[in-house]
Design a protein around this motif. Structure first.
Motif, PDB file in Angstrom:
ATOM      1  N   PRO A  47     -32.659 -29.689  -5.626  1.00  0.00           N
ATOM      2  CA  PRO A  47     -32.339 -28.301  -5.975  1.00  0.00           C
ATOM      3  C   PRO A  47     -30.824 -28.116  -6.057  1.00  0.00           C
ATOM      4  O   PRO A  47     -30.062 -28.806  -5.386  1.00  0.00           O
ATOM      5  CB  PRO A  47     -32.917 -27.502  -4.802  1.00  0.00           C
ATOM      6  CG  PRO A  47     -32.972 -28.475  -3.671  1.00  0.00           C
ATOM      7  CD  PRO A  47     -33.202 -29.823  -4.286  1.00  0.00           C
ATOM      8  N   VAL A  48     -30.439 -27.204  -6.897  1.00  0.00           N
ATOM      9  CA  VAL A  48     -29.018 -26.888  -7.027  1.00  0.00           C
ATOM     10  C   VAL A  48     -28.686 -25.860  -5.962  1.00  0.00           C
ATOM     11  O   VAL A  48     -29.343 -24.840  -5.839  1.00  0.00           O
ATOM     12  CB  VAL A  48     -28.696 -26.337  -8.429  1.00  0.00           C
ATOM     13  CG1 VAL A  48     -27.243 -25.925  -8.519  1.00  0.00           C
ATOM     14  CG2 VAL A  48     -29.040 -27.364  -9.486  1.00  0.00           C
ATOM     15  N   GLY A  49     -27.685 -26.163  -5.172  1.00  0.00           N
ATOM     16  CA  GLY A  49     -27.287 -25.255  -4.106  1.00  0.00           C
ATOM     17  C   GLY A  49     -25.943 -24.626  -4.406  1.00  0.00           C
ATOM     18  O   GLY A  49     -25.610 -24.338  -5.554  1.00  0.00           O
ATOM     19  N   ALA A  50     -25.188 -24.442  -3.373  1.00  0.00           N
ATOM     20  CA  ALA A  50     -23.842 -23.874  -3.506  1.00  0.00           C
ATOM     21  C   ALA A  50     -22.970 -24.818  -4.330  1.00  0.00           C
ATOM     22  O   ALA A  50     -23.217 -26.027  -4.363  1.00  0.00           O
ATOM     23  CB  ALA A  50     -23.243 -23.670  -2.124  1.00  0.00           C
ATOM     24  N   ILE A  58     -22.377 -23.655 -11.139  1.00  0.00           N
ATOM     25  CA  ILE A  58     -21.245 -24.353 -11.757  1.00  0.00           C
ATOM     26  C   ILE A  58     -21.205 -25.810 -11.320  1.00  0.00           C
ATOM     27  O   ILE A  58     -20.343 -26.544 -11.747  1.00  0.00           O
ATOM     28  CB  ILE A  58     -19.898 -23.656 -11.457  1.00  0.00           C
ATOM     29  CG1 ILE A  58     -19.614 -23.607  -9.962  1.00  0.00           C
ATOM     30  CG2 ILE A  58     -19.859 -22.275 -12.069  1.00  0.00           C
ATOM     31  CD1 ILE A  58     -18.224 -23.109  -9.613  1.00  0.00           C
ATOM     32  N   SER A  59     -22.160 -26.218 -10.478  1.00  0.00           N
ATOM     33  CA  SER A  59     -22.253 -27.610 -10.043  1.00  0.00           C
ATOM     34  C   SER A  59     -23.616 -28.156 -10.418  1.00  0.00           C
ATOM     35  O   SER A  59     -24.605 -27.432 -10.420  1.00  0.00           O
ATOM     36  CB  SER A  59     -22.109 -27.726  -8.523  1.00  0.00           C
ATOM     37  OG  SER A  59     -20.846 -27.325  -8.111  1.00  0.00           O
ATOM     38  N   ALA A  60     -23.653 -29.411 -10.709  1.00  0.00           N
ATOM     39  CA  ALA A  60     -24.925 -30.079 -10.958  1.00  0.00           C
ATOM     40  C   ALA A  60     -25.617 -30.347  -9.621  1.00  0.00           C
ATOM     41  O   ALA A  60     -24.989 -30.319  -8.561  1.00  0.00           O
ATOM     42  CB  ALA A  60     -24.674 -31.388 -11.693  1.00  0.00           C
ATOM     43  N   ALA A  61     -26.912 -30.632  -9.685  1.00  0.00           N
ATOM     44  CA  ALA A  61     -27.637 -31.025  -8.474  1.00  0.00           C
ATOM     45  C   ALA A  61     -27.025 -32.322  -7.948  1.00  0.00           C
ATOM     46  O   ALA A  61     -26.530 -33.143  -8.724  1.00  0.00           O
ATOM     47  CB  ALA A  61     -29.110 -31.225  -8.803  1.00  0.00           C
ATOM     48  N   PRO A  62     -27.033 -32.531  -6.625  1.00  0.00           N
ATOM     49  CA  PRO A  62     -26.412 -33.734  -6.070  1.00  0.00           C
ATOM     50  C   PRO A  62     -27.097 -35.027  -6.515  1.00  0.00           C
ATOM     51  O   PRO A  62     -26.493 -36.084  -6.520  1.00  0.00           O
ATOM     52  CB  PRO A  62     -26.515 -33.541  -4.562  1.00  0.00           C
ATOM     53  CG  PRO A  62     -27.543 -32.478  -4.361  1.00  0.00           C
ATOM     54  CD  PRO A  62     -27.582 -31.660  -5.604  1.00  0.00           C
TER      55      PRO A  62
END
Length: 100
Positions: free
Chosen positions: A37-40, A28-32
């Protein structure tokens, strides 16, 4: 909706919320940043897609004229910020604190 009806409907509404999150079928979040990689989920995404709805399901109201303040400051011996602070309307005393 009165309190009893809201309480009786809570388990179903909470299940629906969880099903919508699971049905999103991905983060539900974009990669920083690009290529990371997409994390928590980020805190903001968690708030928008889960906590705001949970607070409403619990019968609290966000926004102007609501009984929940976002980014509220609590002061005692030190000052701390809470992401959400719900105030009891009759006494203006904190009754709901959320800090994910």
């Amino acid at each position: 909706m009165n309190r009893r009806a809201r309480e009786a409907d809570f388990p179903n509404k909470f299940s629906e919320l969880m099903e919508r999150l699971e049905a999103a079928n991905g983060p539900i979040s974009a990669a920083p940043y690009q290529g990371a990689p997409v994390g928590a989920p980020h805190e903001h995404a968690t708030r928008v897609y889960f906590l705001d709805e949970l607070i409403a399901l619990l019968g609290w109201t966000l926004g102007l004229g609501g009984d929940v303040v976002e980014e509220a400051r609590l002061k005692d011996k030190t000052t701390t910020r809470m992401d959400y602070l719900g105030k009891a309307c009759e006494t203006d005393v904190p009754a709901l604190l959320i800090e994910p």
